[in-house]
Scaffold this motif. Structure first.
Motif, short mmCIF file in Angstrom:
data_model
loop_
_atom_site.label_atom_id
_atom_site.label_comp_id
_atom_site.label_asym_id
_atom_site.label_seq_id
_atom_site.Cartn_x
_atom_site.Cartn_y
_atom_site.Cartn_z
N LYS A 1 0.84 -1.20 0.00
CA LYS A 1 0.00 0.00 0.00
C LYS A 1 0.87 1.24 0.00
O LYS A 1 2.01 1.22 0.44
N GLU A 2 0.29 2.34 -0.43
CA GLU A 2 0.94 3.64 -0.34
C GLU A 2 1.30 3.90 1.12
O GLU A 2 0.44 3.71 2.00
N ALA A 3 2.53 4.34 1.35
CA ALA A 3 2.94 4.57 2.74
C ALA A 3 2.09 5.68 3.35
O ALA A 3 1.87 6.71 2.74
N LYS A 4 1.57 5.44 4.54
CA LYS A 4 0.80 6.49 5.22
C LYS A 4 0.89 6.27 6.71
O LYS A 4 1.16 5.15 7.16
N THR A 5 0.70 7.35 7.45
CA THR A 5 0.71 7.22 8.91
C THR A 5 -0.61 6.59 9.33
O THR A 5 -1.67 7.07 8.98
N GLU A 6 -0.52 5.50 10.05
CA GLU A 6 -1.73 4.84 10.53
C GLU A 6 -2.07 5.35 11.93
O GLU A 6 -1.18 5.58 12.75
N LEU A 7 -3.34 5.50 12.17
CA LEU A 7 -3.79 5.85 13.52
C LEU A 7 -3.34 4.73 14.47
O LEU A 7 -3.59 3.56 14.21
N ALA A 8 -2.63 5.10 15.54
CA ALA A 8 -2.08 4.09 16.42
C ALA A 8 -2.69 4.11 17.82
O ALA A 8 -2.83 3.06 18.45
N SER A 9 -3.01 5.31 18.32
CA SER A 9 -3.56 5.31 19.67
C SER A 9 -4.52 6.46 19.91
O SER A 9 -4.39 7.55 19.36
N ILE A 10 -5.50 6.17 20.75
CA ILE A 10 -6.54 7.14 21.10
C ILE A 10 -6.65 7.18 22.63
O ILE A 10 -6.60 6.14 23.28
N ASN A 11 -6.78 8.37 23.16
CA ASN A 11 -7.09 8.51 24.58
C ASN A 11 -8.54 8.97 24.71
O ASN A 11 -8.92 9.99 24.14
N ILE A 12 -9.31 8.18 25.43
CA ILE A 12 -10.67 8.60 25.75
C ILE A 12 -10.57 9.39 27.04
O ILE A 12 -10.19 8.85 28.09
N ILE A 13 -10.85 10.69 26.96
CA ILE A 13 -10.69 11.53 28.13
C ILE A 13 -11.98 11.45 28.96
O ILE A 13 -13.08 11.62 28.43
#
Ligand code: BES
Ligand code: MN
Ligand code: ZN
Length: 494
Positions: A139-151
């Protein structure tokens, strides 16, 4: 699955704030309102808080994304789950690696903080699901979403518990989706058996019967359907002992037809590929076992999965054949494409013999159910009002919805055979119900409910929380909620 954490204050340079209808903000948004960039953005009035609409503004020290919630009085857990899925998809698309989200600030009638955290996390995990095992091109190189903080502002340990439950539920759902999405040449009965055996837990015992063992046990109806296939059937039995040894288990039975060509009563060619999904009932059972074992729910479960292909080999079972099933009931085969009920007859009879407290089965059983309910609800039938009511309640809460169809005595007439005990089709009228009537003959007096997931188990167009066209993992959220309600205590998550 991406990393999701609970936090009480800002962790990331990207923050996602709810924007309510009429451009109103929640407390987190209020706290940055004085920033001139935010103030100008809001004053411009371009973003009115329409449900799902998203706009970002760039601050000196990061980025604020405003997600519209629509009319707040109309919000519910389903809308929250879907909103989180939309947010996750947008962040991922925009090459964001990490973000904080403030969606727990939304007020939802009758929803606890735990409910909201669970819905948000489910939406993120399920909405970011992909299935690209068979795509070899890079695939085309792209930044993948890695982490989310639920505040969260409130009970952090309650939020963390809910997050762990959501993780187990999402991983069970994703497991079920993956099993469904693998093609029939990979996801064979043997593969399903291997996947069942690969689920490990100290309180889980799995037995997989091969063809010789199935013959020895006498699962003759399963063997009849298997006759047209060159590959072996499997009969999978899973026993999870999370509660007292002497508590009768809840039996979960799933149709594991790894490819349904219809047999001699062959199906039309169009969309026949979708019959690789005819094992989604078994995938639901396996997904539920994965979630329940990850949560260590204090409950006893019995899982039973009959698995085979339905093909047209020279030894295939034929219209007119009469089979003596495992239970001894004779079945006249009038349509070899009504094979699901045939293999389930042995699995239900076996399950009933183990004297469980109740039986729930899952099957992509009838095209008629797709016509009746489409993809919006699973068909619900059965003999136990308690189970049915519990499933309806859990369906509403999880939005993994069910809708009841009647099982009046009179429908049983349609499956009377002139020369055997019953026949395997009841004609076109009320096809979903007469299929359930057939199943009802094999459960003795054990309280039983039947879920026809033919319309809900897969969706080629995709939805927000099931964006990849294909298996949805239907019934995993439903049943985990149902089981948790039964236990009536918060699960202790490992
Ligand atoms: N697996 C199918 C049911 C199905 C069809 C599910 C289309 C989802 C989409 C099942 O084995 C089947 O073929 N049922 C027949 C029964 C009929 C011959 C009485 C059907 O529904 O046509
Ligand atoms: Mn069929
Ligand atoms: Zn089928």
């Amino acid at each position: 699955m991406i990393q999701i954490s609970i936090a009480t204050n800002q962790q990331s340079s990207v923050s996602v704030f709810p924007l309510l209808d009429g451009s109103k903000l929640t407390s987190s948004g209020e706290s940055i309102k004085s920033d001139s960039v935010v103030a100008n953005f809001l004053a411009a009035g371009e973003h009115q808080g329409k449900y799902g609409a998203m706009r970002s503004v760039y601050l000196n020290d990061g980025r604020a994304m405003f997600v519209g919630t629509g009319e707040t009085s109309k919000l519910n857990l389903h809308k929250l789950r879907t909103l989180a899925a939309k947010v996750g998809a947008k962040l991922n698309k925009n090459n964001v690696e990490q973000a904080d989200i403030y969606l727990t600030e939304l007020e939802i009638t009758n929803a606890s903080l735990a409910d909201k955290v669970q819905a948000i996390a489910e939406g993120l995990w399920l909405g970011l699901y992909t299935f690209d095992t068979y795509q070899t091109q890079e695939k085309e190189a792209k930044t993948e979403l890695a982490s989310i903080n639920i505040i969260v502002d409130g009970n952090v340990s309650e939020a963390k518990q809910a997050l762990m439950a959501a993780q187990a539920i999402a991983s069970g759902t994703i497991f079920a989706r993956d099993l469904g999405n693998h093609p029939g040449n990979i996801c064979t009965p043997e593969y399903l058996g291997d996947q069942a055996e690969a689920l490990l837990h100290p309180k889980l015992k799995t037995t997989v019967l091969d063809k010789a063992a199935i013959e020895k046990a006498g699962f003759t109806a399963l063997l009849a359907v298997n006759q047209g296939s060159d590959i072996e059937p499997r009969f999978i039995v899973m026993e999870y002992n999370g509660a007292n040894n002497d508590d009768a288990p809840i039996a979960l039975v799933g149709k594991g037809l790894t490819f349904d060509a219809g047999g001699i009563s062959i199906k039309p060619a169009g969309q026949m590929d979708e019959m690789k999904f005819d094992m989604c009932g078994s995938a639901a059972v396996l997904g539920i076992f994965k979630a329940v074992t990850e949560m260590n729910l204090p409950i006893n479960l019995l899982g039973v999965i009959p698995s085979t292909e339905n093909l047209l080999g020279g030894s295939a079972y034929k219209p007119g054949d009469i089979i003596t099933s495992y239970k001894g009931i004779t079945i006249e085969i009038l349509n070899t494409d009504a094979e699901g009920r045939v293999i389930l007859s042995d699995a239900l009879a076996y399950a009933a013999e183990q004297k469980p407290a109740e039986i729930i089965d899952f099957a992509t059983l009838t095209g008629a159910c797709v016509i009746a309910l489409g993809g919006q609800a699973t068909g619900l039938m059965g003999t136990s009002d308690d189970i049915k009511q519990g499933l309806i309640t859990s369906g509403q809460k999880t939005h993994d919805r069910v809708w009841e169809m009647p099982m009046f005595e009179e429908y049983q007439e349609q499956i009377k055979s002139k020369i055997a005990d019953i026949k395997n089709t009841g004609g076109r009228e009320a096809g979903t119900i007469t299929a359930a009537c057939f199943l009802s003959r094999f459960v003795d007096d054990i309280p039983w409910a039947h879920l026809d997931i033919a319309g809900t188990a897969w969706n080629m167009k995709g939805t927000d929380i099931s964006p990849v066209g294909g298996a949805t993992g239907a019934s995993v959220r439903l049943i985990v909620d149902y089981l948790r309600n039964k236990i009536e205590i918060n699960p202790t998550v490992s």
